[in-house]
Design a protein around this motif. Structure first.
Motif, PDB file in Angstrom:
ATOM      1  N   GLU A  33     -11.510 -12.558   3.643  1.00 46.96           N
ATOM      2  CA  GLU A  33     -10.089 -12.879   3.611  1.00 46.96           C
ATOM      3  C   GLU A  33      -9.530 -12.758   2.196  1.00 46.96           C
ATOM      4  O   GLU A  33      -8.396 -12.315   1.992  1.00 46.96           O
ATOM      5  N   VAL A  34     -10.321 -13.134   1.206  1.00 48.57           N
ATOM      6  CA  VAL A  34      -9.905 -12.989  -0.195  1.00 48.57           C
ATOM      7  C   VAL A  34      -9.674 -11.508  -0.517  1.00 48.57           C
ATOM      8  O   VAL A  34      -8.650 -11.145  -1.105  1.00 48.57           O
ATOM      9  N   THR A  35     -10.631 -10.674  -0.131  1.00 49.33           N
ATOM     10  CA  THR A  35     -10.509  -9.232  -0.390  1.00 49.33           C
ATOM     11  C   THR A  35      -9.286  -8.662   0.297  1.00 49.33           C
ATOM     12  O   THR A  35      -8.517  -7.897  -0.301  1.00 49.33           O
ATOM     13  N   ARG A  36      -9.104  -9.021   1.567  1.00 43.77           N
ATOM     14  CA  ARG A  36      -7.941  -8.522   2.313  1.00 43.77           C
ATOM     15  C   ARG A  36      -6.641  -8.935   1.632  1.00 43.77           C
ATOM     16  O   ARG A  36      -5.703  -8.137   1.504  1.00 43.77           O
ATOM     17  N   THR A  37      -6.580 -10.180   1.161  1.00 46.31           N
ATOM     18  CA  THR A  37      -5.374 -10.694   0.511  1.00 46.31           C
ATOM     19  C   THR A  37      -5.071  -9.934  -0.773  1.00 46.31           C
ATOM     20  O   THR A  37      -3.916  -9.551  -1.032  1.00 46.31           O
ATOM     21  N   ILE A  38      -6.099  -9.702  -1.586  1.00 45.80           N
ATOM     22  CA  ILE A  38      -5.900  -9.007  -2.858  1.00 45.80           C
ATOM     23  C   ILE A  38      -5.504  -7.552  -2.626  1.00 45.80           C
ATOM     24  O   ILE A  38      -4.561  -7.041  -3.255  1.00 45.80           O
ATOM     25  N   VAL A  39      -6.216  -6.877  -1.732  1.00 43.23           N
ATOM     26  CA  VAL A  39      -5.924  -5.472  -1.446  1.00 43.23           C
ATOM     27  C   VAL A  39      -4.508  -5.318  -0.903  1.00 43.23           C
ATOM     28  O   VAL A  39      -3.777  -4.384  -1.265  1.00 43.23           O
ATOM     29  N   GLU A  40      -4.098  -6.236  -0.038  1.00 36.53           N
ATOM     30  CA  GLU A  40      -2.749  -6.185   0.529  1.00 36.53           C
ATOM     31  C   GLU A  40      -1.697  -6.401  -0.551  1.00 36.53           C
ATOM     32  O   GLU A  40      -0.678  -5.697  -0.588  1.00 36.53           O
ATOM     33  N   LYS A  41      -1.939  -7.343  -1.461  1.00 30.68           N
ATOM     34  CA  LYS A  41      -0.980  -7.614  -2.537  1.00 30.68           C
ATOM     35  C   LYS A  41      -0.856  -6.411  -3.465  1.00 30.68           C
ATOM     36  O   LYS A  41       0.247  -6.001  -3.844  1.00 30.68           O
ATOM     37  N   ALA A  42      -2.006  -5.817  -3.827  1.00 31.28           N
ATOM     38  CA  ALA A  42      -1.993  -4.645  -4.701  1.00 31.28           C
ATOM     39  C   ALA A  42      -1.329  -3.459  -4.005  1.00 31.28           C
ATOM     40  O   ALA A  42      -0.553  -2.714  -4.624  1.00 31.28           O
ATOM     41  N   GLY A  43      -1.618  -3.298  -2.721  1.00 33.98           N
ATOM     42  CA  GLY A  43      -1.034  -2.200  -1.965  1.00 33.98           C
ATOM     43  C   GLY A  43       0.475  -2.317  -1.823  1.00 33.98           C
ATOM     44  O   GLY A  43       1.193  -1.316  -1.914  1.00 33.98           O
ATOM     45  N   THR A  44       0.949  -3.531  -1.615  1.00 31.82           N
ATOM     46  CA  THR A  44       2.396  -3.755  -1.498  1.00 31.82           C
ATOM     47  C   THR A  44       3.106  -3.404  -2.796  1.00 31.82           C
ATOM     48  O   THR A  44       4.164  -2.758  -2.797  1.00 31.82           O
ATOM     49  N   LEU A  45       2.519  -3.830  -3.914  1.00 29.57           N
ATOM     50  CA  LEU A  45       3.102  -3.518  -5.219  1.00 29.57           C
ATOM     51  C   LEU A  45       3.119  -2.013  -5.455  1.00 29.57           C
ATOM     52  O   LEU A  45       4.130  -1.445  -5.873  1.00 29.57           O
ATOM     53  N   ARG A  46       1.995  -1.358  -5.169  1.00 27.56           N
ATOM     54  CA  ARG A  46       1.889   0.079  -5.398  1.00 27.56           C
ATOM     55  C   ARG A  46       2.867   0.852  -4.510  1.00 27.56           C
ATOM     56  O   ARG A  46       3.572   1.754  -4.990  1.00 27.56           O
ATOM     57  N   THR A  47       2.928   0.485  -3.243  1.00 32.16           N
ATOM     58  CA  THR A  47       3.826   1.174  -2.310  1.00 32.16           C
ATOM     59  C   THR A  47       5.278   1.049  -2.743  1.00 32.16           C
ATOM     60  O   THR A  47       6.055   2.017  -2.674  1.00 32.16           O
ATOM     61  N   SER A  48       5.649  -0.142  -3.208  1.00 26.80           N
ATOM     62  CA  SER A  48       7.016  -0.371  -3.660  1.00 26.80           C
ATOM     63  C   SER A  48       7.353   0.490  -4.872  1.00 26.80           C
ATOM     64  O   SER A  48       8.429   1.103  -4.942  1.00 26.80           O
ATOM     65  N   ARG A  49       6.417   0.554  -5.828  1.00 26.56           N
ATOM     66  CA  ARG A  49       6.661   1.338  -7.037  1.00 26.56           C
ATOM     67  C   ARG A  49       6.752   2.831  -6.714  1.00 26.56           C
ATOM     68  O   ARG A  49       7.635   3.536  -7.210  1.00 26.56           O
ATOM     69  N   VAL A  50       5.840   3.312  -5.888  1.00 21.23           N
ATOM     70  CA  VAL A  50       5.815   4.735  -5.538  1.00 21.23           C
ATOM     71  C   VAL A  50       7.066   5.138  -4.756  1.00 21.23           C
ATOM     72  O   VAL A  50       7.640   6.209  -4.985  1.00 21.23           O
ATOM     73  N   ALA A  51       7.519   4.268  -3.859  1.00 18.43           N
ATOM     74  CA  ALA A  51       8.678   4.576  -3.011  1.00 18.43           C
ATOM     75  C   ALA A  51       9.964   4.715  -3.810  1.00 18.43           C
ATOM     76  O   ALA A  51      10.918   5.361  -3.358  1.00 18.43           O
ATOM     77  N   GLN A  52      10.008   4.137  -4.988  1.00 19.97           N
ATOM     78  CA  GLN A  52      11.215   4.204  -5.811  1.00 19.97           C
ATOM     79  C   GLN A  52      11.399   5.561  -6.490  1.00 19.97           C
ATOM     80  O   GLN A  52      12.476   5.853  -7.015  1.00 19.97           O
ATOM     81  N   GLU A  53      10.349   6.377  -6.491  1.00 14.67           N
ATOM     82  CA  GLU A  53      10.399   7.662  -7.188  1.00 14.67           C
ATOM     83  C   GLU A  53      10.787   8.790  -6.242  1.00 14.67           C
ATOM     84  O   GLU A  53      10.345   8.844  -5.101  1.00 14.67           O
TER      85      GLU A  53
ATOM     86  N   THR B 250      10.444  12.209  -7.101  1.00 13.09           N
ATOM     87  CA  THR B 250       9.559  13.359  -7.251  1.00 13.09           C
ATOM     88  C   THR B 250       8.104  12.932  -7.090  1.00 13.09           C
ATOM     89  O   THR B 250       7.757  11.757  -7.281  1.00 13.09           O
ATOM     90  N   TYR B 251       7.255  13.901  -6.759  1.00 11.86           N
ATOM     91  CA  TYR B 251       5.834  13.576  -6.600  1.00 11.86           C
ATOM     92  C   TYR B 251       5.178  13.306  -7.946  1.00 11.86           C
ATOM     93  O   TYR B 251       4.242  12.503  -8.026  1.00 11.86           O
ATOM     94  N   ARG B 252       5.657  13.951  -8.989  1.00 13.70           N
ATOM     95  CA  ARG B 252       5.148  13.633 -10.313  1.00 13.70           C
ATOM     96  C   ARG B 252       5.480  12.180 -10.661  1.00 13.70           C
ATOM     97  O   ARG B 252       4.655  11.439 -11.196  1.00 13.70           O
ATOM     98  N   GLY B 253       6.705  11.785 -10.338  1.00 13.90           N
ATOM     99  CA  GLY B 253       7.111  10.397 -10.568  1.00 13.90           C
ATOM    100  C   GLY B 253       6.289   9.430  -9.730  1.00 13.90           C
ATOM    101  O   GLY B 253       5.932   8.342 -10.186  1.00 13.90           O
ATOM    102  N   LYS B 254       5.967   9.850  -8.518  1.00 14.87           N
ATOM    103  CA  LYS B 254       5.155   8.994  -7.641  1.00 14.87           C
ATOM    104  C   LYS B 254       3.738   8.824  -8.190  1.00 14.87           C
ATOM    105  O   LYS B 254       3.156   7.731  -8.112  1.00 14.87           O
ATOM    106  N   LEU B 255       3.159   9.898  -8.750  1.00 11.91           N
ATOM    107  CA  LEU B 255       1.830   9.801  -9.335  1.00 11.91           C
ATOM    108  C   LEU B 255       1.840   8.866 -10.539  1.00 11.91           C
ATOM    109  O   LEU B 255       0.937   8.030 -10.695  1.00 11.91           O
TER     110      LEU B 255
END
Length: 208
Positions: free
Chosen positions: A70-90, A92-97
């Motif tokens: 459950e700890v792993t799932r929680t951390i991975v989900e939190k990191a994934g949410t942050l990453r998805t949000s940042r990537v979605a704001q870009e 261009t694909y270069r900006g997404k990378l």
């Protein structure tokens, strides 16, 4: 008008039970980050969570593997949410990378205990098999999202990459090693590391 949330079950558990589980998970993250996985026990977690008995942990989690899952799932989900949000704001694909790489460092800066705890769990899994953690460990190590980003960038004509899966593994490997290096040597300038890695890997996308 404010309405009090219902007190009924959530996924079969009451809101009080959910809150207690979340408290235990956060205490486990802090414990892992401070003393490592070898010393993390229900007793140590109790001290962090201010619980009166380890039985309160056992009530919610059958054992340490289930809690770490459950700890792993929680951390991975939190990191994934942050990453998805940042990537979605870009746009261009270069900006997404760039955003993908930057989000990794942003997570380390915002949630240092979570990053350290995930490293400890990864070390545990490397030391000995933990069947209960197999699927969440694969999720944490997965580069599928990054491969998809690189392949889409190629199709859009922004990237020229001979083998996107290999580059994705190189990017993720570098990011994971930065975490370990930072924890061992307390690298202060994470922004500099982020800029350098971003420059290296964006240059790689221009290779024929």
């Amino acid at each position: 008008m404010y309405r009090k949330p219902p007190s009924g079950p959530v996924h079969g558990r009451t809101f009080t039970q959910e809150a207690r589980r979340a408290q235990i998970v956060e205490a486990t993250i802090e414990t892992l980050a401070e003393i490592g996985h070898t010393k993390t026990s229900f007793t140590a977690i109790c001290r962090h969570a201010n619980l009166s008995s380890t039985g309160l942990i056992s009530y919610h989690f059958a054992g340490k593997p289930q809690l770490l899952r459950e700890v792993t799932r929680t951390i991975v989900e939190k990191a994934g949410t942050l990453r998805t949000s940042r990537v979605a704001q870009e746009a261009t694909y270069r900006g997404k990378l760039v955003a993908y790489i930057a989000a990794h460092f942003d997570f380390m800066a915002r949630y240092p205990a979570h990053a350290r705890a995930l490293t400890e769990i990864a070390e545990l899994v490397r030391e000995r098999p933990v069947p209960e953690l197999d699927d969440v460990a694969r999720s944490a190590l997965s580069v599928e999202a990054l491969v998809a980003l690189l392949e889409e960038g190629c199709r859009a004509g922004e990237f020229r990459i001979a083998d996107p899966p290999v580059l994705a593994l190189a990017v993720q490997g570098a990011l994971d090693n930065v975490v370990r290096h930072h924890e061992l040597f307390a690298v202060a300038d994470l922004d500099h590391l982020a800029r350098e890695l971003t420059d290296i890997f964006t240059r790689c996308t221009l290779s024929p």
